[in-house]
Design a protein around this motif. Sequence first.
Motif, PDB file in Angstrom:
ATOM      1  N   ASN A 248       6.543  -7.306  26.572  1.00 53.52           N
ATOM      2  CA  ASN A 248       6.827  -7.071  25.189  1.00 53.52           C
ATOM      3  C   ASN A 248       8.199  -6.002  25.129  1.00 53.52           C
ATOM      4  O   ASN A 248       7.965  -5.339  24.218  1.00 53.52           O
ATOM      5  N   ARG A 249       8.680  -6.018  26.269  1.00 48.71           N
ATOM      6  CA  ARG A 249      10.195  -4.983  25.786  1.00 48.71           C
ATOM      7  C   ARG A 249      11.093  -5.882  25.804  1.00 48.71           C
ATOM      8  O   ARG A 249      11.433  -6.926  26.356  1.00 48.71           O
ATOM      9  N   GLU A 250      12.100  -5.156  24.938  1.00 54.57           N
ATOM     10  CA  GLU A 250      13.715  -5.987  24.894  1.00 54.57           C
ATOM     11  C   GLU A 250      14.522  -5.333  25.791  1.00 54.57           C
ATOM     12  O   GLU A 250      14.808  -4.185  25.121  1.00 54.57           O
ATOM     13  N   VAL A 251      15.247  -5.934  26.328  1.00 51.66           N
ATOM     14  CA  VAL A 251      16.330  -5.488  26.920  1.00 51.66           C
ATOM     15  C   VAL A 251      17.566  -5.375  26.044  1.00 51.66           C
ATOM     16  O   VAL A 251      17.970  -6.308  25.586  1.00 51.66           O
ATOM     17  N   PRO A 252      18.170  -4.241  25.767  1.00 51.50           N
ATOM     18  CA  PRO A 252      19.335  -3.894  24.860  1.00 51.50           C
ATOM     19  C   PRO A 252      20.422  -4.811  25.019  1.00 51.50           C
ATOM     20  O   PRO A 252      20.688  -5.030  26.099  1.00 51.50           O
ATOM     21  N   SER A 253      21.067  -5.409  23.973  1.00 53.05           N
ATOM     22  CA  SER A 253      22.252  -6.045  24.237  1.00 53.05           C
ATOM     23  C   SER A 253      23.134  -5.391  25.260  1.00 53.05           C
ATOM     24  O   SER A 253      23.554  -4.289  25.248  1.00 53.05           O
ATOM     25  N   GLY A 254      23.775  -6.299  26.320  1.00 56.11           N
ATOM     26  CA  GLY A 254      24.703  -5.824  27.032  1.00 56.11           C
ATOM     27  C   GLY A 254      24.007  -4.935  28.200  1.00 56.11           C
ATOM     28  O   GLY A 254      24.906  -4.419  29.115  1.00 56.11           O
ATOM     29  N   LYS A 255      22.987  -4.713  28.398  1.00 57.81           N
ATOM     30  CA  LYS A 255      22.181  -3.966  29.490  1.00 57.81           C
ATOM     31  C   LYS A 255      21.358  -4.748  30.581  1.00 57.81           C
ATOM     32  O   LYS A 255      21.112  -5.915  30.078  1.00 57.81           O
ATOM     33  N   LEU A 256      21.008  -4.029  31.400  1.00 61.71           N
ATOM     34  CA  LEU A 256      20.410  -4.878  32.656  1.00 61.71           C
ATOM     35  C   LEU A 256      18.695  -4.536  32.390  1.00 61.71           C
ATOM     36  O   LEU A 256      18.364  -3.545  31.750  1.00 61.71           O
ATOM     37  N   PRO A 257      17.720  -5.233  32.921  1.00 61.76           N
ATOM     38  CA  PRO A 257      16.846  -5.114  32.837  1.00 61.76           C
ATOM     39  C   PRO A 257      15.952  -3.664  33.324  1.00 61.76           C
ATOM     40  O   PRO A 257      15.214  -3.236  32.581  1.00 61.76           O
ATOM     41  N   ILE A 258      16.776  -3.055  34.105  1.00 58.08           N
ATOM     42  CA  ILE A 258      16.252  -1.689  34.525  1.00 58.08           C
ATOM     43  C   ILE A 258      16.366  -0.773  33.282  1.00 58.08           C
ATOM     44  O   ILE A 258      15.721   0.415  33.226  1.00 58.08           O
ATOM     45  N   GLU A 259      17.048  -1.141  32.366  1.00 59.16           N
ATOM     46  CA  GLU A 259      17.249  -0.185  31.170  1.00 59.16           C
ATOM     47  C   GLU A 259      15.573   0.032  30.584  1.00 59.16           C
ATOM     48  O   GLU A 259      15.459   1.048  30.056  1.00 59.16           O
ATOM     49  N   VAL A 260      14.796  -1.202  30.676  1.00 58.80           N
ATOM     50  CA  VAL A 260      13.589  -0.856  30.267  1.00 58.80           C
ATOM     51  C   VAL A 260      12.632  -0.899  31.222  1.00 58.80           C
ATOM     52  O   VAL A 260      11.344  -1.087  31.116  1.00 58.80           O
ATOM     53  N   GLY A 261      13.066  -0.494  32.470  1.00 57.51           N
ATOM     54  CA  GLY A 261      12.093   0.158  33.389  1.00 57.51           C
ATOM     55  C   GLY A 261      11.506  -1.290  34.325  1.00 57.51           C
ATOM     56  O   GLY A 261      10.718  -1.326  35.077  1.00 57.51           O
ATOM     57  N   CYS A 262      12.616  -2.344  34.370  1.00 57.35           N
ATOM     58  CA  CYS A 262      11.885  -3.641  34.960  1.00 57.35           C
ATOM     59  C   CYS A 262      13.014  -4.246  36.063  1.00 57.35           C
ATOM     60  O   CYS A 262      14.154  -3.776  35.924  1.00 57.35           O
ATOM     61  N   VAL A 263      12.374  -4.826  37.098  1.00 53.91           N
ATOM     62  CA  VAL A 263      13.469  -5.254  37.999  1.00 53.91           C
ATOM     63  C   VAL A 263      12.804  -6.850  38.001  1.00 53.91           C
ATOM     64  O   VAL A 263      11.480  -6.978  38.371  1.00 53.91           O
ATOM     65  N   VAL A 264      13.459  -7.794  37.797  1.00 56.65           N
ATOM     66  CA  VAL A 264      12.819  -9.419  38.074  1.00 56.65           C
ATOM     67  C   VAL A 264      13.228 -10.039  39.206  1.00 56.65           C
ATOM     68  O   VAL A 264      14.734  -9.922  39.581  1.00 56.65           O
ATOM     69  N   ASN A 265      12.557 -10.603  39.963  1.00 59.91           N
ATOM     70  CA  ASN A 265      12.980 -11.484  41.171  1.00 59.91           C
ATOM     71  C   ASN A 265      12.154 -12.820  41.222  1.00 59.91           C
ATOM     72  O   ASN A 265      11.152 -12.732  40.629  1.00 59.91           O
ATOM     73  N   ASN A 266      12.777 -13.762  41.622  1.00 55.80           N
ATOM     74  CA  ASN A 266      12.292 -15.069  41.493  1.00 55.80           C
ATOM     75  C   ASN A 266      11.078 -15.250  42.628  1.00 55.80           C
ATOM     76  O   ASN A 266      11.234 -14.406  43.753  1.00 55.80           O
ATOM     77  N   VAL A 267      10.158 -16.013  42.869  1.00 56.59           N
ATOM     78  CA  VAL A 267       9.195 -16.329  43.593  1.00 56.59           C
ATOM     79  C   VAL A 267       9.950 -16.654  44.976  1.00 56.59           C
ATOM     80  O   VAL A 267       9.492 -16.068  46.083  1.00 56.59           O
TER      81      VAL A 267
END
Lengths: 443, 335
Positions: A248-267
């Motif tokens: 339930n965190r929203e990455v701000p417009s124009g920013k990367l996931p790290i802005e909200v403390g997240c890194v996303v990787n595919n399986v």
Amino acid sequence: MKTFKLGGVHPEENKISAAEAIEVLPLPAKVCIPVSQSLGAPSKVVVEKGAVVRTGQIIAKGESFISSNVHSSVSGKVTKIDDVIDTSGYKRQAVYIDVEGDEWEEGIDRSPEIIHDILPDRDTIIRKINEMGVVGLGGATFPSHVKLMVPDGKKAEYLLINGVECEPYLTSDHRLMLERGEEMIIGVKILMKALGVNKAFIGIEKNKQDAIVHLSVICSKHPGIEVVPLKVKYPQGGEKQLIKAVLNREVPSGKLPIEVGCVVNNVGTALAVYEAVQKNKPLIDRVVTVTGKSVAKPSNLLVRIGTPVSALVEFAGGLPEDAGKVISGGPMMGKALTSLDVPVVKGTSGILIMKGAESKRAAALNCIRCGRCITACPMGLEPVLLAQLSENQLFERAEKERIMDCIECGSCHYTCPAGRPLLDYLRLGKNKTGILIRNRGKK
Amino acid sequence: MNLLTVSGSPHVHTQQSVKSIMYGVVIALIPAIFVSLYFFGLDAARVIFISVAACLFFEWVIQKYLIKGPVTINDGSALVTGVLLAFNVPSNLPWWILVIGALVSIGIGKMSFGGLGKNPFNPALVGRVFLLISFPVQMTSWPLPKGLFGSGLTDAITGPTTLGVLKEGLNAGKTVQEIMASPDFPGYINDLLGAQGGSLGEISAIALLLGAVYMLSRKIITWHIPTAYIGSAVIFSGIFWLIDPSHYIDPAMHLLAGGMILGVFYMATDMVSSPMTPRGQIVFGIGAGLLTIMIRVWGAYPEGVSFAILIMNAFTPLINNAFKPKRFGEVVKNG
């Protein structure tokens, strides 16, 4: 059940190949390996025509920060270094290799044994991931080592593993989770170590109940890793939507996931990380779904990078009589191919063959201003307005209306009852607006 | 090998089309069509047939000979306009007035702006209001229901509508209670079932609601406009009623009488002329509800639905501009 709230659609699923176990596609006679297979700067070829290469040998080096290495997926002789038209439809430099035997580079562990112990050293992990040419396998092919180098001032709190596979038809990630779950989870732990986080979530949509159960059982032995079942909704595999759904965190417009403390990787990336770090195996193969309503033998195939799409189609029973369109990727975001000679690359998740009748677009009618595109947009944009601005070349206004936030998921075009090619206009608009923004930066 | 099709993504599309939406509206109108046939008999069939035929004819003529563009009379939109126009007139309306109404609906309401999707106002309402102003006598002499074969539920041939009786009575200085006690007054149950005088399609609230449920379930319309419209009308009329129940009717009567249900579910929700975002639709609905009650209470006409919706149609572009959808990642504005 968790999901993202804004927009989204639910296309018919058609996961025809979901029950087909992964098969190894026999080696092709020739491969053609594009040398730039990731986002970022082109990689530099380091082999010459006539050279004899071994499987896993580096053939192109990523020299910039955002760039990645490419390795030979077969052993044999380099016949030429020339352009190839790849899945994107553009010409790319590629290394052509005639296959001779299957000689592997030394140091690559090909045994089936699963190695559980993880190197504690973060820098070595990242260096290995970089060396082995691991990139995001979800489709965008962002170099994986870059994601792990968190910029100063930012902190990663969570690792999110994307097992959503929200594209209709595709099942390659699904099969990987079922068949290679153990190794994948070790890959997740390696990624967690590299990022310095102690919590990882694996997001999986509810239509893959068996994968949810299977991975949950494995995760129960690994504290800190948790499977999050998600409601089926497209485009939940988009990283911004996934973060919203799980945390339930929203990455701000124009920013990367790290802005909200997240890194996303595919399986698939997690598995590639396991192979790279634990087994010294470069990213030279991947699982590709070959499917379609009239395909004789829908399959999930382990394919060497550089194999022509025609070889995959042949294995799945050949091109059906009524084939009208061949798509690299899923039906929502995949690219229609002009020829079956194009090679499989690191980002190729599926080959979908659509019937002739399905493949023609309906004629575009007048917009009836129903607003369905607005309701469907997961980024909260107004596709109807943006398409209009783009059509009328009002790109400054389009920028203000945040056209650059469009993730090109195609939900707007999918849902339009008048069959308007909204995404075509949006892509054009994004392209022109991007040029506008870059030119402004130069002044 | 046969040539492959190459086009941009997405490669799959929803089954819903303009045609399926338009015919969905027609299907939703079928119960009300049956009720009008039951109460007004062959007169109703005549009005619906003439209205639909005239609308289709004018759309065809204009597209083929004036615009010289593609002819799209089978997309269902002219059919919807035809049925809705018929629903908005008395069953004894002379045929030539109906034809004029159809010409105004299609010609001025729709085609003069560029056809389907470009009209700022609901075409059927444009036609209806034009007729109301041009032919006030014919448009407000309401035949009472007489049954399918003219056997007659009442002896009277024409009579005023619920709202008409009210307006007249109030103007004559009677209280609401006195008016409602009179034998002319249809009452709640008759309003609900349709045994009352009125335009073809507005007499039975139940039949119209049945169709509305169908449209909601098929997602042809969303809840936003109807809920906001009814909500604001009930609250606004409720305030008047609480202040002085002898001069103002209660909210339930407002809902059941006149064209409220027809307007709320079938005209205000017209996607072409209403706002596109859910928030905008709520504002639109609230505005239409307020205007309807204002016109009914203070205006010269007993009924206010048509005018209210047309006035709000004019605000649609402004509402679209002012009420943008909620944007993803808007939390940081100048980041």
